[in-house]
Design an enzyme around this catalytic site. Sequence first.
Site, PDB file in Angstrom:
ATOM      1  N   ASP A  64       0.825  -1.101  -0.009  1.00 13.30           N
ATOM      2  CA  ASP A  64       0.167  -0.189  -0.141  1.00 13.30           C
ATOM      3  C   ASP A  64       0.895   1.141   0.012  1.00 13.30           C
ATOM      4  O   ASP A  64       1.870   1.356   0.738  1.00 13.30           O
ATOM      5  CB  ASP A  64      -0.886  -0.009   1.236  1.00 13.30           C
ATOM      6  CG  ASP A  64      -1.984   1.180   1.375  1.00 13.30           C
ATOM      7  OD1 ASP A  64      -2.737   0.967   0.392  1.00 13.30           O
ATOM      8  OD2 ASP A  64      -1.603   2.038   1.901  1.00 13.30           O
ATOM      9  N   GLU A 123       1.295  -0.390  -5.127  1.00 12.92           N
ATOM     10  CA  GLU A 123       0.291   0.711  -5.399  1.00 12.92           C
ATOM     11  C   GLU A 123       1.181   2.095  -5.543  1.00 12.92           C
ATOM     12  O   GLU A 123       1.749   2.360  -4.329  1.00 12.92           O
ATOM     13  CB  GLU A 123      -0.662   0.822  -4.294  1.00 12.92           C
ATOM     14  CG  GLU A 123      -1.813   1.980  -4.647  1.00 12.92           C
ATOM     15  CD  GLU A 123      -2.360   2.326  -3.308  1.00 12.92           C
ATOM     16  OE1 GLU A 123      -3.613   2.852  -3.492  1.00 12.92           O
ATOM     17  OE2 GLU A 123      -1.950   2.323  -2.263  1.00 12.92           O
TER      18      GLU A 123
END
Length: 536
Positions: free
Chosen positions: A201, A270
């Site tokens: 993330d 990401e």
Amino acid sequence: MAGQHWWRGAVIYQIYPRSFLDTDGDGIGDLPGIVDRLDYIASLGVDAIWISPFFKSPMADFGYDISDYRDVDPLFGTLEDFDRLLAQAHARGLKVMIDQVPSHCSIEHPWFVESRENRDNPKADWFVWADAKPDGSPPNNWLSIFGGVAWTWEPRRRQYYLHNFLSSQPQLNFHSAEVRAAQLDNLRFWLDRGVDGFRLDSINFPFHDAQLRDNPAKPMELRQGRGFSPDNPYAFQYHTYNNTRPENLGFLEDVRRLMDGYADVAALGEISSDDSLATMTEYVQPHRLHMGYSFELLTDDGSPAHIRRTVEALEAQLQEGWPCWAISNHDVQRAVTRWGGSEAGDALAKQLVALVCSLRGSVCLYQGEELGLPEADVPYESLQDPYGKAFWPNFKGRDGCRTPMPWGGTDNAGFSGAKPWLPVPEGHRLRSVDAQNADPASVLNAVRAFLHWRKTQPALTGGAIRFVDAPASILAFVREHAGERMLVAFNLSQSSVEWVPPERIALIDAPGIDTARLQGDALHFPPHGAAFARAV
């Protein structure tokens, strides 16, 4: 995909666990719910699952604020439940990737609880602390993605701490070797447990500028991207100093060295930066991340020109790297609504899955995408997302794409025996798994057929890509592998279109899509139709 790494060309099914299936009657999905639906997931023809955070957390950001990186939150089950999930997924030939959130944690994490007590404890420099300016204001102009200043005052230390997201998500200080080692140890914990990879993330956020320099202002006409409208002041700056720092590359190389010690695992990053495609080029390298995805196809522009421009720009830069594409996830409006509006139909839903699964790279499909679910309209009184509450009503947050998975036609759509944490719209119940299983022409059965067929097409799972000029409503490209060339074309409009390809072709029977007809040398596309063909 024999003879290559499992993740190259893989279709990865993203599960948002609190909205997948509730088995204990608390209105929130759980890990046993995922186990109960593994046969369904395997039936789709996907290669792997990615599970969004299920770790211990106060749930201020629904699991992306972690208080224990190595344990399961009781809302979702236990570590034993996760081990069972892993074993059962592997028994069905499914790889398992899990989210990891290295850059920040929860304000309730023991690391932060210790760090905030004073300036000389063992964890004192594990977070980004800074003195106030002489007038008491924050140390610089950095802003939080979720709105407002990225600094919060902590009276115990008489300092500000940095948070790029919620104030309850303090930023870890990656300039500390101890912090980097601790986060690598957390990855090692799950690798030793048998996971097949990580979705990392906000992977461009770990490092900050040690000098805490102000970010430069962004011109008004450039205040856009990743959903940051001028309503959100985060769009007012170039984020030169609070993320995507050059020091981050060294940490990515540490991650890769760790993962290279395990058999065929993958790191998917990401990436959301001021120039995400350039950042992907840096990050997705043989000695860094295995794959990366950005938000360029998660925007409101779903035109053929934008898709072509985005993919060609990345292809021109990426060289050895491997992309991963997504058009829906838990952070953005669902694609059929975003690109098709409120009247989008099944033909568009089928087409979008086929389109993203025909680009060069791997693919992330978000739960419900295989059902053609539109964005849910969640009323303010039912809203849960703090991001949405902060920017209501111009931006309604992320709850509309996070509503529970509709398994059946009951009041709670077969998701739970209790009131779900978010309401299930009537339109979603009508598109339930049970209803679509019984309909041979459903989006679900079309997606199944297409994904199973895709596995048999090396040009689609691993071939090169080259775009072809076509009318404005058509996205056309050639996928080529080992001498085999496949022409792929999608009519992204709601009108019928005719196109004569640059060479003579023979149509391939690609299941699960509304197929164009070939009359003479011309392809005749129905609205949201597609064509797969070989040169003759």
